[in-house]
Design a protein around this motif. Structure first.
Motif, PDB file in Angstrom:
ATOM      1  N   GLY A  54     -75.376  13.404  23.038  1.00 10.59           N
ATOM      2  CA  GLY A  54     -75.969  13.852  24.438  1.00 10.59           C
ATOM      3  C   GLY A  54     -76.864  15.012  24.617  1.00 10.59           C
ATOM      4  N   GLY A  55     -76.887  15.660  23.446  1.00  8.47           N
ATOM      5  CA  GLY A  55     -77.613  16.952  23.138  1.00  8.47           C
ATOM      6  C   GLY A  55     -76.933  18.309  23.941  1.00  8.47           C
ATOM      7  N   PHE A  56     -77.542  19.238  23.874  1.00  4.66           N
ATOM      8  CA  PHE A  56     -77.178  20.549  24.549  1.00  4.66           C
ATOM      9  C   PHE A  56     -77.298  20.215  25.960  1.00  4.66           C
ATOM     10  CE2 PHE A  56     -78.923  21.720  20.361  1.00  4.66           C
ATOM     11  CZ  PHE A  56     -77.577  22.465  19.740  1.00  4.66           C
ATOM     12  N   SER A  57     -76.358  20.943  26.859  1.00  4.04           N
ATOM     13  CA  SER A  57     -76.385  21.106  28.297  1.00  4.04           C
ATOM     14  C   SER A  57     -77.568  22.430  28.215  1.00  4.04           C
ATOM     15  CB  SER A  57     -75.284  21.507  28.712  1.00  4.04           C
ATOM     16  OG  SER A  57     -74.465  22.660  28.305  1.00  4.04           O
ATOM     17  N   ASP A  58     -77.978  22.322  29.476  1.00  2.77           N
ATOM     18  CA  ASP A  58     -78.774  23.670  30.031  1.00  2.77           C
ATOM     19  C   ASP A  58     -78.199  24.999  29.935  1.00  2.77           C
ATOM     20  OD1 ASP A  58     -80.809  21.737  30.459  1.00  2.77           O
ATOM     21  OD2 ASP A  58     -80.531  21.848  32.662  1.00  2.77           O
ATOM     22  N   GLN A  59     -76.708  24.926  30.199  1.00  2.00           N
ATOM     23  CA  GLN A  59     -75.927  26.120  30.101  1.00  2.00           C
ATOM     24  C   GLN A  59     -75.978  26.423  28.799  1.00  2.00           C
ATOM     25  OE1 GLN A  59     -75.134  23.437  31.784  1.00  2.00           O
ATOM     26  NE2 GLN A  59     -74.967  24.098  33.925  1.00  2.00           N
ATOM     27  N   GLU A  60     -75.607  25.885  27.655  1.00  2.39           N
ATOM     28  CA  GLU A  60     -75.531  26.151  26.270  1.00  2.39           C
ATOM     29  C   GLU A  60     -76.598  26.466  25.758  1.00  2.39           C
ATOM     30  OE1 GLU A  60     -72.150  22.902  24.867  1.00  2.39           O
ATOM     31  OE2 GLU A  60     -74.068  22.198  25.002  1.00  2.39           O
ATOM     32  N   ILE A  61     -77.918  26.141  26.185  1.00  2.00           N
ATOM     33  CA  ILE A  61     -78.983  26.568  25.597  1.00  2.00           C
ATOM     34  C   ILE A  61     -79.348  28.000  26.187  1.00  2.00           C
ATOM     35  CG2 ILE A  61     -81.698  26.401  25.825  1.00  2.00           C
ATOM     36  CD1 ILE A  61     -80.404  24.443  23.759  1.00  2.00           C
ATOM     37  N   ALA A  62     -79.055  28.303  27.580  1.00  2.00           N
ATOM     38  CA  ALA A  62     -79.353  29.498  28.164  1.00  2.00           C
ATOM     39  C   ALA A  62     -78.340  30.469  27.658  1.00  2.00           C
ATOM     40  CB  ALA A  62     -78.983  29.374  29.742  1.00  2.00           C
ATOM     41  N   MET A  63     -77.030  30.160  27.414  1.00  2.00           N
ATOM     42  CA  MET A  63     -76.515  30.907  26.656  1.00  2.00           C
ATOM     43  C   MET A  63     -76.831  31.268  25.101  1.00  2.00           C
ATOM     44  SD  MET A  63     -72.291  30.364  25.169  1.00  2.00           S
ATOM     45  CE  MET A  63     -72.018  29.497  26.566  1.00  2.00           C
ATOM     46  N   ALA A  64     -77.294  30.429  24.468  1.00  2.00           N
ATOM     47  CA  ALA A  64     -77.571  30.695  22.970  1.00  2.00           C
ATOM     48  C   ALA A  64     -78.894  31.507  23.184  1.00  2.00           C
ATOM     49  CB  ALA A  64     -78.088  29.425  22.249  1.00  2.00           C
ATOM     50  N   GLU A  65     -79.831  31.280  24.142  1.00  5.27           N
ATOM     51  CA  GLU A  65     -81.267  32.302  24.191  1.00  5.27           C
ATOM     52  C   GLU A  65     -80.592  33.712  24.675  1.00  5.27           C
ATOM     53  OE1 GLU A  65     -84.679  28.877  24.900  1.00  5.27           O
ATOM     54  OE2 GLU A  65     -83.754  29.803  26.518  1.00  5.27           O
ATOM     55  N   GLU A  66     -79.560  33.635  25.449  1.00  4.27           N
ATOM     56  CA  GLU A  66     -79.212  35.045  25.499  1.00  4.27           C
ATOM     57  C   GLU A  66     -78.616  35.795  24.356  1.00  4.27           C
ATOM     58  OE1 GLU A  66     -75.901  37.107  28.549  1.00  4.27           O
ATOM     59  OE2 GLU A  66     -76.654  35.039  29.036  1.00  4.27           O
ATOM     60  N   LYS A  67     -78.034  35.094  23.483  1.00  4.28           N
ATOM     61  CA  LYS A  67     -77.472  35.475  22.473  1.00  4.28           C
ATOM     62  C   LYS A  67     -78.677  35.996  21.295  1.00  4.28           C
ATOM     63  CE  LYS A  67     -72.991  35.611  23.434  1.00  4.28           C
ATOM     64  NZ  LYS A  67     -72.200  37.009  23.570  1.00  4.28           N
ATOM     65  N   GLY A  68     -79.932  35.425  21.499  1.00 10.33           N
ATOM     66  CA  GLY A  68     -80.779  35.823  20.614  1.00 10.33           C
ATOM     67  C   GLY A  68     -81.146  34.380  19.777  1.00 10.33           C
ATOM     68  N   ALA A  69     -80.889  33.388  19.963  1.00 10.29           N
ATOM     69  CA  ALA A  69     -81.007  32.201  19.161  1.00 10.29           C
ATOM     70  C   ALA A  69     -82.382  31.933  19.646  1.00 10.29           C
ATOM     71  CB  ALA A  69     -80.095  31.149  19.666  1.00 10.29           C
TER      72      ALA A  69
END
Length: 248
Positions: free
Chosen positions: A200-215
């Protein structure tokens, strides 16, 4: 030549135990005088000649020692969103062939599969056998690490703790030129962490969390790839970009 792995560097003699003994005796039917390759898990290979094959152990003398050049100059960890069915087994096998150093199954927001502790342990045992078999087949110098299961947040932190470049192939990312630049900027020797979502891919929350961590979210082109394809495609790109030139 048949390959086996030891937990630590041997001396003048190698002792092989466990399931490898059964494989040597009953499947390969090797005997005294036959030669095998033994890896010590640190990119060093030992050419050995079998001296005895017993019921519970095989012994061999070390004839030569040489470096194994099959490893990439950077540690690559694949954080794979837990897929359905037996897809993980295919991903494991091919990821090892493509040079991955670690494969971590990750439970994500859209993962359909949910496992309890006992099932996770059984899965990891199976995964490790697949990884070992693949490492032997393709001549790896190390036995890639498999597991443990992690949450997405823990996986992100694990990548940060290893000082890895965090890369997330994401269907909504834009700009193949940017992806190319990021790959070209990778520094040999610095770990790389690749995060792949489940079906199902990444959730919006996971992408936001990852980008906040520098991903960094990147695109793999105009086609949407299945979870069992995306990670292998990414590993192929990384292998081509980072491959030691003396291997080619």
């Amino acid at each position: 030549m048949h390959r086996f792995f030891l937990d630590s560097p041997p001396g003048d003699e190698v002792t092989i135990t466990g399931q490898d003994v059964v494989h040597i005796r009953s499947v390969l039917r090797l005997s005294a005088g036959d030669r095998i390759l033994v890896g010590d898990g640190s990119s060093r290979d030992y050419l050995c000649e079998i001296t005895s094959v017993e019921e519970k152990k095989v012994t061999a003398k070390v004839c030569d020692i040489f470096d194994n050049f099959a490893e990439l100059p950077s540690e690559i960890t694949l954080y794979q969103g837990l897929p359905k069915g037996d897809k993980m087994e295919l991903i494991l096998q091919k990821a090892v062939e493509l040079g991955v150093s670690r494969i971590i199954p990750v439970e994500m927001d859209r993962s359909v599969v949910r496992l309890d502790a006992s099932k996770k342990e059984k899965k990891l045992e199976r995964y490790r056998k697949i990884a070992e078999s693949a490492a032997k087949q393709c001549g790896r110098g190390i036995l890639p690490e498999t597991g443990p299961f992690m949450s997405f947040a823990k996986a992100l932190q694990d990548g940060l703790d290893r000082n890895a470049r965090l890369l997330i192939p994401y269907e909504n990312a834009e700009g193949i030129g940017r992806t190319k630049r990021i790959l070209q900027e990778l520094e040999p020797g610095r770990p790389v962490a690749v995060f792949i979502g489940p079906e199902g891919g990444f959730s919006d929350q996971e992408i936001a969390m990852a980008e906040e961590k520098g991903a960094e979210t990147i695109t793999l082109g105009h086609r949407i790839l299945r979870t069992e394809t995306a990670g292998l495609f990414m590993l192929s790109l990384l292998s081509f970009q980072l491959e030691n030139e003396h291997v080619i």
